[in-house]
Write a protein that holds these residues in place. Sequence first.
Motif, mmCIF file in Angstrom:
data_model
loop_
_atom_site.group_PDB
_atom_site.id
_atom_site.type_symbol
_atom_site.label_atom_id
_atom_site.label_comp_id
_atom_site.label_asym_id
_atom_site.label_seq_id
_atom_site.Cartn_x
_atom_site.Cartn_y
_atom_site.Cartn_z
ATOM 1 N N GLY A 65 0.824 -1.194 0.000
ATOM 2 C CA GLY A 65 0.000 0.000 0.000
ATOM 3 C C GLY A 65 0.862 1.250 0.000
ATOM 4 O O GLY A 65 2.044 1.203 -0.348
ATOM 5 N N PRO A 66 0.252 2.358 0.407
ATOM 6 C CA PRO A 66 -1.060 2.483 1.036
ATOM 7 C C PRO A 66 -2.191 2.168 0.073
ATOM 8 O O PRO A 66 -2.066 2.321 -1.134
ATOM 9 C CB PRO A 66 -1.093 3.947 1.475
ATOM 10 C CG PRO A 66 -0.157 4.646 0.542
ATOM 11 C CD PRO A 66 0.933 3.664 0.264
ATOM 12 N N GLY A 71 -9.108 -4.369 -0.033
ATOM 13 C CA GLY A 71 -8.302 -4.786 -1.174
ATOM 14 C C GLY A 71 -6.865 -5.063 -0.790
ATOM 15 O O GLY A 71 -6.268 -6.052 -1.234
ATOM 16 N N LEU A 72 -6.295 -4.221 0.028
ATOM 17 C CA LEU A 72 -4.903 -4.379 0.433
ATOM 18 C C LEU A 72 -4.681 -5.692 1.177
ATOM 19 O O LEU A 72 -3.691 -6.398 0.961
ATOM 20 C CB LEU A 72 -4.491 -3.188 1.308
ATOM 21 C CG LEU A 72 -3.057 -3.137 1.822
ATOM 22 C CD1 LEU A 72 -2.062 -3.248 0.689
ATOM 23 C CD2 LEU A 72 -2.840 -1.845 2.601
ATOM 24 N N ARG A 73 -5.635 -6.046 2.057
ATOM 25 C CA ARG A 73 -5.493 -7.264 2.849
ATOM 26 C C ARG A 73 -5.499 -8.520 1.979
ATOM 27 O O ARG A 73 -4.879 -9.523 2.333
ATOM 28 C CB ARG A 73 -6.624 -7.359 3.868
ATOM 29 C CG ARG A 73 -6.531 -6.359 5.006
ATOM 30 C CD ARG A 73 -5.281 -6.478 5.810
ATOM 31 N NE ARG A 73 -5.048 -7.785 6.378
ATOM 32 C CZ ARG A 73 -3.968 -8.138 7.068
ATOM 33 N NH1 ARG A 73 -3.006 -7.251 7.254
ATOM 34 N NH2 ARG A 73 -3.842 -9.342 7.551
ATOM 35 N N ALA A 141 1.767 9.391 2.355
ATOM 36 C CA ALA A 141 0.796 10.195 3.100
ATOM 37 C C ALA A 141 -0.551 10.131 2.396
ATOM 38 O O ALA A 141 -0.659 9.732 1.237
ATOM 39 C CB ALA A 141 1.279 11.643 3.195
ATOM 40 N N VAL A 142 -1.592 10.535 3.117
ATOM 41 C CA VAL A 142 -2.925 10.648 2.536
ATOM 42 C C VAL A 142 -3.444 12.058 2.822
ATOM 43 O O VAL A 142 -3.422 12.517 3.963
ATOM 44 C CB VAL A 142 -3.887 9.567 3.087
ATOM 45 C CG1 VAL A 142 -4.012 9.632 4.599
ATOM 46 C CG2 VAL A 142 -5.259 9.679 2.427
ATOM 47 N N PRO A 202 1.133 -3.830 6.272
ATOM 48 C CA PRO A 202 0.280 -2.905 5.506
ATOM 49 C C PRO A 202 0.447 -1.447 5.907
ATOM 50 O O PRO A 202 0.631 -1.127 7.081
ATOM 51 C CB PRO A 202 -1.136 -3.389 5.825
ATOM 52 C CG PRO A 202 -1.014 -4.061 7.168
ATOM 53 C CD PRO A 202 0.350 -4.700 7.163
ATOM 54 N N LEU A 203 0.375 -0.573 4.909
ATOM 55 C CA LEU A 203 0.370 0.873 5.118
ATOM 56 C C LEU A 203 -1.070 1.357 4.932
ATOM 57 O O LEU A 203 -1.502 1.615 3.812
ATOM 58 C CB LEU A 203 1.290 1.571 4.118
ATOM 59 C CG LEU A 203 2.789 1.290 4.236
ATOM 60 C CD1 LEU A 203 3.517 1.818 3.005
ATOM 61 C CD2 LEU A 203 3.345 1.930 5.498
ATOM 62 N N TYR A 204 -1.811 1.453 6.016
ATOM 63 C CA TYR A 204 -3.204 1.889 5.903
ATOM 64 C C TYR A 204 -3.329 3.412 5.907
ATOM 65 O O TYR A 204 -4.144 3.981 5.197
ATOM 66 C CB TYR A 204 -4.031 1.301 7.045
ATOM 67 C CG TYR A 204 -4.195 -0.191 6.985
ATOM 68 C CD1 TYR A 204 -4.654 -0.811 5.829
ATOM 69 C CD2 TYR A 204 -3.877 -0.986 8.086
ATOM 70 C CE1 TYR A 204 -4.799 -2.189 5.779
ATOM 71 C CE2 TYR A 204 -4.033 -2.362 8.041
ATOM 72 C CZ TYR A 204 -4.497 -2.961 6.892
ATOM 73 O OH TYR A 204 -4.640 -4.318 6.839
#
Length: 222
Positions: A65-66, A71-73, A141-142, A202-204
């Motif tokens: 990710g992020p 979906g990422l999992r 970043a988000v 994971p990068l959430y």
Amino acid sequence: MLLLALDTATPAVTVALHDGERTLASDAQVDARRHGELLLPAVDRVLKDAGVTLTDLTGLVVGTGPGPYTGLRVGLATAEVLGFARGVPVHGLCTLDGLAYAAGLGAEPVEGPFVVATDARRKEVYWRRYADPRTPVTEPAVDRPADIAEEVAGLPAAGAGALLYPDTFPDARAPEHASAAALAALAAERIAAGEDLPAPRPLYLRRPDAQVPKNYKVVTPQ
């Protein structure tokens, strides 16, 4: 080396097999709602196209990710299970780094400073700045595009997030979605250089939408 790469952090379900020098086979389908359905059949196709089986793998790399939680999992869990079953290492790489690497390989390669931005939904983007296709200069970043306009002004930008917000990213470039082939090539390059790749964590960057209720409603008779 026989490295299987997976990435499900963007709407693309993408898989590739790399032998340390080149991509042997790859598969990509764009469907933001069917990661779980599409991933394992894609793995089967890639292995079949390359003429190998899971027993031949020496490692896996997965995009961390992020990206959106569900979906990422899918990609992370699948990579962990396959790695455990075969007894081979599982490495993680930032999906944005794979996109940046791919941006340097396209028909119009990006060479100097640039940005990668993917769709984070909620009118936000996941993004990161790069000095070149291999060198990040900020952490992932988000943010809302308008809030980072000054930081990215004048820079080319790759990824679906750049295409969605042309006011912030007027110089949008390919690729739009993640590429497991690029992720595998980057991982193979770093492994060959003796680098230790990160663990597949994971990068959430933000909390999932689903939350545990604080106060449960009483449904039994009093």
